[in-house]
Design a protein around this motif. Structure first.
Motif, PDB file in Angstrom:
ATOM      1  N   GLU A 141       0.826  -1.204   0.000  1.00 51.87           N
ATOM      2  CA  GLU A 141       0.000   0.000   0.000  1.00 51.87           C
ATOM      3  C   GLU A 141       0.860   1.255   0.000  1.00 51.87           C
ATOM      4  N   VAL A 142       1.890   1.262   0.818  1.00 47.92           N
ATOM      5  CA  VAL A 142       2.794   2.420   0.882  1.00 47.92           C
ATOM      6  C   VAL A 142       3.563   2.554  -0.430  1.00 47.92           C
ATOM      7  N   ARG A 143       4.058   1.454  -0.935  1.00 49.36           N
ATOM      8  CA  ARG A 143       4.821   1.478  -2.185  1.00 49.36           C
ATOM      9  C   ARG A 143       3.949   1.999  -3.338  1.00 49.36           C
ATOM     10  N   ASN A 144       2.716   1.526  -3.424  1.00 47.34           N
ATOM     11  CA  ASN A 144       1.808   1.967  -4.483  1.00 47.34           C
ATOM     12  C   ASN A 144       1.467   3.444  -4.348  1.00 47.34           C
ATOM     13  N   LEU A 145       1.348   3.915  -3.112  1.00 42.25           N
ATOM     14  CA  LEU A 145       1.093   5.333  -2.883  1.00 42.25           C
ATOM     15  C   LEU A 145       2.243   6.183  -3.413  1.00 42.25           C
ATOM     16  N   ILE A 146       3.459   5.754  -3.131  1.00 42.84           N
ATOM     17  CA  ILE A 146       4.637   6.491  -3.608  1.00 42.84           C
ATOM     18  C   ILE A 146       4.656   6.515  -5.137  1.00 42.84           C
ATOM     19  N   LEU A 147       4.383   5.382  -5.764  1.00 40.34           N
ATOM     20  CA  LEU A 147       4.353   5.319  -7.229  1.00 40.34           C
ATOM     21  C   LEU A 147       3.277   6.252  -7.792  1.00 40.34           C
ATOM     22  N   GLU A 148       2.112   6.231  -7.166  1.00 41.09           N
ATOM     23  CA  GLU A 148       0.992   7.045  -7.640  1.00 41.09           C
ATOM     24  C   GLU A 148       1.329   8.533  -7.566  1.00 41.09           C
ATOM     25  N   LYS A 149       1.892   8.961  -6.457  1.00 43.96           N
ATOM     26  CA  LYS A 149       2.248  10.370  -6.285  1.00 43.96           C
ATOM     27  C   LYS A 149       3.416  10.769  -7.185  1.00 43.96           C
ATOM     28  N   ALA A 150       4.352   9.855  -7.358  1.00 39.20           N
ATOM     29  CA  ALA A 150       5.499  10.133  -8.229  1.00 39.20           C
ATOM     30  C   ALA A 150       5.050  10.289  -9.680  1.00 39.20           C
ATOM     31  N   TYR A 151       4.140   9.429 -10.130  1.00 35.15           N
ATOM     32  CA  TYR A 151       3.635   9.520 -11.500  1.00 35.15           C
ATOM     33  C   TYR A 151       2.999  10.890 -11.736  1.00 35.15           C
ATOM     34  N   ASN A 152       2.216  11.348 -10.784  1.00 32.79           N
ATOM     35  CA  ASN A 152       1.581  12.655 -10.896  1.00 32.79           C
ATOM     36  C   ASN A 152       2.635  13.758 -11.050  1.00 32.79           C
ATOM     37  N   LEU A 153       3.697  13.691 -10.245  1.00 32.10           N
ATOM     38  CA  LEU A 153       4.757  14.696 -10.325  1.00 32.10           C
ATOM     39  C   LEU A 153       5.494  14.642 -11.653  1.00 32.10           C
ATOM     40  N   PHE A 154       5.789  13.427 -12.134  1.00 29.57           N
ATOM     41  CA  PHE A 154       6.505  13.288 -13.409  1.00 29.57           C
ATOM     42  C   PHE A 154       5.634  13.724 -14.594  1.00 29.57           C
TER      43      PHE A 154
ATOM     44  N   LYS B 222      13.181  18.319 -12.246  1.00 31.04           N
ATOM     45  CA  LYS B 222      12.460  19.139 -11.268  1.00 31.04           C
ATOM     46  C   LYS B 222      11.682  18.314 -10.242  1.00 31.04           C
ATOM     47  N   VAL B 223      11.592  17.022 -10.471  1.00 31.89           N
ATOM     48  CA  VAL B 223      10.925  16.157  -9.483  1.00 31.89           C
ATOM     49  C   VAL B 223      11.973  15.770  -8.440  1.00 31.89           C
TER      50      VAL B 223
ATOM     51  N   LYS C 165      16.070   8.194  -7.361  1.00 28.34           N
ATOM     52  CA  LYS C 165      15.007   8.724  -8.221  1.00 28.34           C
ATOM     53  C   LYS C 165      14.926   7.977  -9.553  1.00 28.34           C
ATOM     54  N   GLN C 166      16.062   7.566 -10.083  1.00 30.98           N
ATOM     55  CA  GLN C 166      16.064   6.827 -11.340  1.00 30.98           C
ATOM     56  C   GLN C 166      15.288   5.522 -11.215  1.00 30.98           C
ATOM     57  N   LYS C 167      15.549   4.784 -10.132  1.00 29.96           N
ATOM     58  CA  LYS C 167      14.839   3.517  -9.910  1.00 29.96           C
ATOM     59  C   LYS C 167      13.345   3.753  -9.716  1.00 29.96           C
ATOM     60  N   LEU C 168      13.013   4.849  -9.044  1.00 31.15           N
ATOM     61  CA  LEU C 168      11.610   5.205  -8.851  1.00 31.15           C
ATOM     62  C   LEU C 168      10.946   5.491 -10.195  1.00 31.15           C
ATOM     63  N   PHE C 169      11.603   6.271 -11.031  1.00 27.34           N
ATOM     64  CA  PHE C 169      11.053   6.600 -12.349  1.00 27.34           C
ATOM     65  C   PHE C 169      10.856   5.337 -13.176  1.00 27.34           C
ATOM     66  N   GLU C 170      11.825   4.446 -13.157  1.00 28.60           N
ATOM     67  CA  GLU C 170      11.709   3.199 -13.918  1.00 28.60           C
ATOM     68  C   GLU C 170      10.523   2.358 -13.426  1.00 28.60           C
TER      69      GLU C 170
ATOM     70  N   GLN D 141      14.166   9.671 -22.694  1.00 27.34           N
ATOM     71  CA  GLN D 141      15.481  10.152 -22.282  1.00 27.34           C
ATOM     72  C   GLN D 141      16.043   9.392 -21.075  1.00 27.34           C
ATOM     73  N   TYR D 142      15.165   9.009 -20.152  1.00 28.72           N
ATOM     74  CA  TYR D 142      15.642   8.498 -18.863  1.00 28.72           C
ATOM     75  C   TYR D 142      15.342   7.018 -18.614  1.00 28.72           C
ATOM     76  N   TYR D 143      14.668   6.375 -19.537  1.00 24.42           N
ATOM     77  CA  TYR D 143      14.348   4.956 -19.357  1.00 24.42           C
ATOM     78  C   TYR D 143      14.987   4.171 -20.491  1.00 24.42           C
ATOM     79  N   ASN D 144      15.879   3.266 -20.159  1.00 28.21           N
ATOM     80  CA  ASN D 144      16.616   2.512 -21.164  1.00 28.21           C
ATOM     81  C   ASN D 144      15.672   1.634 -21.992  1.00 28.21           C
ATOM     82  N   ASN D 145      15.802   1.723 -23.318  1.00 27.42           N
ATOM     83  CA  ASN D 145      15.012   0.921 -24.262  1.00 27.42           C
ATOM     84  C   ASN D 145      13.514   1.240 -24.222  1.00 27.42           C
TER      85      ASN D 145
END
Length: 201
Positions: free
Chosen positions: A6-19, A26-27, A50-55, A121-125
């Motif tokens: 639940e916590v992990r999914n929350l972080i992903l959800e909020k991060a997606y909104n920011l990206f 800027k994130v 942050k890179q791992k989060l974005f991926e 730019q930031y995600y390989n392949n």
């Protein structure tokens, strides 16, 4: 374990909104802390940087929203070509509809393309994986078109790649709607017009 997910999914959800709304640079973790109301230690527990989060956002949030729904594939097999066109949405529109469902973003079309640009730019392949998803759409389109031609629903005499034509038209309309938010064009209406031109008389 459920609490951890639940916590992990929350972080992903909020991060997606920011990206979606900001460039990758800027994130910041500070912005994410405020958005998800979790300290950075919690964020780094799940994502080492942050890179791992974005991926993870790309893999677990973005790409699933791009996938062609089973209902659409089943319609291509079991129903008419017109029924398939009625239910089909372009890959970009599927992403945008998911963004609208998740967030209150004024221009979801622009946010979608902003995210795709960053992912290139930031995600390989990323481009290869994105292309693979489009190829799956094309495979279903080709099946639906062949079936429509075999049942004389549309003409057999067309010598162009119809799947590419339909998909490119749909995707192009979605891109245009980024900039023309006052009078957005419905890609389904255009697809139906093209279908009527292809119908057997």
């Amino acid at each position: 374990m459920a609490k951890n997910n639940e916590v992990r999914n929350l972080i992903l959800e909020k991060a997606y909104n920011l990206f979606l709304l900001n460039n990758f640079e800027k994130v910041t973790i500070s912005k994410l802390e405020k958005s998800c109301e979790k300290i950075r230690g919690t964020i780094f527990y799940y994502f080492s940087n942050k890179q791992k989060l974005f991926e993870a956002v790309v893999d677990e949030v973005f790409f699933p929203s791009l996938s062609l729904p089973n209902e659409v594939s089943e319609t291509a097999v079991s129903a008419s070509f017109q029924s398939f066109i009625d239910i089909y949405t372009s890959p970009e529109d599927r992403i945008i509809n998911d963004i609208k469902f998740r967030y209150n973003i004024k221009n979801a079309n622009m946010s979608c393309y902003n995210f795709i640009t960053q992912a290139c730019q930031y995600y390989n392949n990323f481009q290869e994986k994105y292309r693979d998803a489009i190829i799956k759409d094309a495979t279903v389109w080709n099946y639906a078109i062949r079936k429509a031609q075999d049942t004389n629903e549309i003409s057999r005499d067309i010598k162009v790649d119809l799947s590419a034509l339909f998909i490119s038209m749909s995707s192009g309309v979605t891109f245009r709607n980024c900039f023309d938010t006052e009078s957005t064009t419905d890609q389904t209406i255009l697809s139906i017009k093209l279908y009527n031109l292809l119908k057997e008389k």
